[in-house]
Design a protein around this motif. Sequence first.
Motif, mmCIF file in Angstrom:
data_model
loop_
_atom_site.group_PDB
_atom_site.id
_atom_site.type_symbol
_atom_site.label_atom_id
_atom_site.label_comp_id
_atom_site.label_asym_id
_atom_site.label_seq_id
_atom_site.Cartn_x
_atom_site.Cartn_y
_atom_site.Cartn_z
ATOM 1 N N LEU A 26 -23.744 -6.592 -15.520
ATOM 2 C CA LEU A 26 -22.753 -5.779 -14.832
ATOM 3 C C LEU A 26 -21.468 -6.585 -14.646
ATOM 4 O O LEU A 26 -21.484 -7.710 -14.153
ATOM 5 N N ALA A 27 -20.369 -5.996 -15.045
ATOM 6 C CA ALA A 27 -19.070 -6.636 -14.836
ATOM 7 C C ALA A 27 -18.643 -6.449 -13.395
ATOM 8 O O ALA A 27 -19.006 -5.475 -12.738
ATOM 9 N N ALA A 28 -17.851 -7.385 -12.897
ATOM 10 C CA ALA A 28 -17.296 -7.233 -11.559
ATOM 11 C C ALA A 28 -16.328 -6.058 -11.562
ATOM 12 O O ALA A 28 -15.709 -5.777 -12.589
ATOM 13 N N PRO A 29 -16.217 -5.332 -10.478
ATOM 14 C CA PRO A 29 -15.305 -4.191 -10.432
ATOM 15 C C PRO A 29 -13.885 -4.617 -10.781
ATOM 16 O O PRO A 29 -13.452 -5.733 -10.502
ATOM 17 N N ALA A 30 -13.156 -3.673 -11.402
ATOM 18 C CA ALA A 30 -11.775 -3.956 -11.776
ATOM 19 C C ALA A 30 -10.951 -4.345 -10.555
ATOM 20 O O ALA A 30 -10.042 -5.158 -10.644
ATOM 21 N N PHE A 31 -11.289 -3.778 -9.423
ATOM 22 C CA PHE A 31 -10.579 -4.087 -8.172
ATOM 23 C C PHE A 31 -10.618 -5.582 -7.914
ATOM 24 O O PHE A 31 -9.613 -6.184 -7.522
ATOM 25 N N ALA A 32 -11.785 -6.195 -8.103
ATOM 26 C CA ALA A 32 -11.927 -7.615 -7.811
ATOM 27 C C ALA A 32 -11.291 -8.487 -8.887
ATOM 28 O O ALA A 32 -10.943 -9.629 -8.632
ATOM 29 N N GLN A 33 -11.133 -7.957 -10.109
ATOM 30 C CA GLN A 33 -10.631 -8.773 -11.206
ATOM 31 C C GLN A 33 -9.118 -8.936 -11.184
ATOM 32 O O GLN A 33 -8.606 -10.029 -11.390
ATOM 33 N N ASP A 34 -8.411 -7.847 -10.972
ATOM 34 C CA ASP A 34 -6.961 -7.931 -11.160
ATOM 35 C C ASP A 34 -6.158 -7.407 -9.974
ATOM 36 O O ASP A 34 -4.957 -7.190 -10.090
ATOM 37 N N ALA A 35 -6.813 -7.206 -8.852
ATOM 38 C CA ALA A 35 -6.083 -6.715 -7.678
ATOM 39 C C ALA A 35 -5.082 -7.761 -7.203
ATOM 40 O O ALA A 35 -5.395 -8.951 -7.160
ATOM 41 N N PRO A 36 -3.879 -7.341 -6.861
ATOM 42 C CA PRO A 36 -2.855 -8.314 -6.453
ATOM 43 C C PRO A 36 -3.126 -8.887 -5.067
ATOM 44 O O PRO A 36 -3.822 -8.288 -4.246
ATOM 45 N N HIS A 37 -2.578 -10.044 -4.809
ATOM 46 C CA HIS A 37 -2.622 -10.643 -3.482
ATOM 47 C C HIS A 37 -1.358 -10.234 -2.733
ATOM 48 O O HIS A 37 -0.242 -10.484 -3.204
ATOM 49 N N ILE A 38 -1.541 -9.577 -1.588
ATOM 50 C CA ILE A 38 -0.420 -9.045 -0.816
ATOM 51 C C ILE A 38 -0.548 -9.521 0.631
ATOM 52 O O ILE A 38 -1.642 -9.488 1.208
ATOM 53 N N ARG A 39 0.544 -9.953 1.195
ATOM 54 C CA ARG A 39 0.565 -10.382 2.592
ATOM 55 C C ARG A 39 1.668 -9.617 3.324
ATOM 56 O O ARG A 39 2.833 -9.684 2.939
ATOM 57 N N TRP A 40 1.252 -8.896 4.365
ATOM 58 C CA TRP A 40 2.191 -8.134 5.186
ATOM 59 C C TRP A 40 2.200 -8.700 6.600
ATOM 60 O O TRP A 40 1.260 -9.380 7.031
ATOM 61 N N ARG A 41 3.266 -8.349 7.319
ATOM 62 C CA ARG A 41 3.372 -8.727 8.727
ATOM 63 C C ARG A 41 3.466 -7.473 9.596
ATOM 64 O O ARG A 41 4.116 -6.492 9.231
ATOM 65 N N LEU A 42 2.789 -7.521 10.733
ATOM 66 C CA LEU A 42 2.812 -6.436 11.710
ATOM 67 C C LEU A 42 3.382 -6.971 13.013
ATOM 68 O O LEU A 42 2.937 -8.007 13.517
ATOM 69 N N THR A 43 4.360 -6.270 13.569
ATOM 70 C CA THR A 43 4.885 -6.623 14.881
ATOM 71 C C THR A 43 4.509 -5.531 15.880
ATOM 72 O O THR A 43 4.540 -4.346 15.555
ATOM 73 N N SER A 44 4.107 -5.942 17.061
ATOM 74 C CA SER A 44 3.665 -5.005 18.085
ATOM 75 C C SER A 44 4.702 -4.919 19.197
ATOM 76 O O SER A 44 5.521 -5.826 19.387
ATOM 77 N N SER A 45 4.633 -3.840 19.960
ATOM 78 C CA SER A 45 5.493 -3.689 21.138
ATOM 79 C C SER A 45 4.834 -4.220 22.404
ATOM 80 O O SER A 45 5.430 -4.136 23.478
ATOM 81 N N VAL A 46 3.609 -4.747 22.292
ATOM 82 C CA VAL A 46 2.894 -5.212 23.481
ATOM 83 C C VAL A 46 2.536 -6.688 23.344
ATOM 84 O O VAL A 46 2.411 -7.218 22.239
ATOM 85 N N PRO A 47 2.339 -7.376 24.481
ATOM 86 C CA PRO A 47 1.869 -8.764 24.445
ATOM 87 C C PRO A 47 0.378 -8.827 24.134
ATOM 88 O O PRO A 47 -0.347 -7.835 24.288
ATOM 89 N N LYS A 48 -0.089 -9.996 23.740
ATOM 90 C CA LYS A 48 -1.494 -10.152 23.355
ATOM 91 C C LYS A 48 -2.455 -9.991 24.521
ATOM 92 O O LYS A 48 -3.627 -9.666 24.326
ATOM 93 N N VAL A 49 -1.968 -10.197 25.761
ATOM 94 C CA VAL A 49 -2.847 -10.076 26.914
ATOM 95 C C VAL A 49 -3.402 -8.664 27.043
ATOM 96 O O VAL A 49 -4.482 -8.462 27.607
ATOM 97 N N LEU A 50 -2.705 -7.677 26.502
ATOM 98 C CA LEU A 50 -3.199 -6.295 26.520
ATOM 99 C C LEU A 50 -4.132 -6.126 25.322
ATOM 100 O O LEU A 50 -3.797 -5.532 24.309
ATOM 101 N N ASP A 51 -5.332 -6.664 25.479
ATOM 102 C CA ASP A 51 -6.232 -6.835 24.345
ATOM 103 C C ASP A 51 -6.760 -5.536 23.768
ATOM 104 O O ASP A 51 -7.089 -5.473 22.585
ATOM 105 N N ALA A 52 -6.872 -4.486 24.573
ATOM 106 C CA ALA A 52 -7.368 -3.221 24.031
ATOM 107 C C ALA A 52 -6.374 -2.633 23.036
ATOM 108 O O ALA A 52 -6.771 -2.043 22.030
ATOM 109 N N ILE A 53 -5.086 -2.798 23.320
ATOM 110 C CA ILE A 53 -4.058 -2.294 22.414
ATOM 111 C C ILE A 53 -3.825 -3.282 21.272
ATOM 112 O O ILE A 53 -3.930 -2.922 20.093
#
Length: 366
Positions: A23-50
């Motif tokens: 069985l060959a590895a899925p195409a997803f695992a063979q040639d999927a690109p490496h992507i890095r995104w950033r997320l900014t929140s409107s809340v501080p980290k102390v508000l852990d549920a959000i």
Amino acid sequence: MKRRDFLRTAAIAAPASALAGPLAAPAFAQDAPHIRWRLTSSVPKVLDAIFGANELVSKYVSEVTEGRFIIQNFAAGEIVPGLQALDAVQNGTVEIAQTPLYYYTGKDPSFACFTTMPFGLNARMQNAWFYHGGGRELQDEFLARYNLVGFLGGNTGTQMGGWFRKEVKDLADFHGLKFRIGGIAGQVVAKLGVVPQQIAPGDIYAALEKGTIDACEWVGPYDDEKLGLNRVAPYYYYPGWWDGGPTMNVVVNREKWNALPRAYQAAFEAAVAYANSDMLAKYDAFNPAALRRLVAAGAQLRTFPQSFLDASWKAAIELNAEIGAKNAAFKKIMDAQIAFRNEEYLWWQVGEYPYDSYMIRARTRG
């Protein structure tokens, strides 16, 4: 079989001829690109549920994509101030923001419709409207103007009315009150003589402690306890009629989203949907104990005066009509949402409310 292995195996349908050899590895695992995104929140980290919802999304997106799609999370102020999170996504500074859209009513009041409206949908109705009542289509149409794509990223459930330094016994006590309350709700209470203030979560305690404001609303017992608001204002009012089912919105830069591989889009959508459900479950689980602790520490629970609730209801209806007369998008969205709300309460009146009312009475009887 582990979840990730199952997802990888199921990622492609191998042709019959391929089954003759290893069985060959899925195409997803063979040639999927490496992507890095950033997320900014409107809340501080102390508000852990959000803020924790962001960490769940990052975790599952990374697992499903075998570490090829990474989302790095930043709290309010680490990249941009909390009230500028949407702008950072719109202009491409970051790819994602976790932020209540009603923070941006200064741009267009229609933003508020997708977080919560005064006397609007409760949490379950908000989900129902978005997923199956036309809300998502209306949101997508509106956010396209701002180069954004939007998702439901969580819900706190009905919030408290907030913390007050002095007791309010009738409508007259609200006149001139400096109240941390943002968006459309701020415009509603302004009609009653309140002076609304929009302050980012991390700055609320200091403003209340210094007397810059007389009262504030944030979320509910679990988060309010973390912010220590009970230490500077003893009276804890309810219900928060402006936050019947407030959504924590997640917005993505539309150009970045359209360029994302479809498999990554699917992983992201599934992760955000899980985080949306998980956040509400956390608040439902954690609020009761937090409320007990706050009361034990001296918080004095109060219901809002009926005169204030009735006047607020009237002012909210008037404000909606005023905005709708000038803003066609707002009127279109609100007409759809109000029609959906009214239909939903037909069921609540028959099913949910009688059951909950009976159970509450049964609990008090022991």
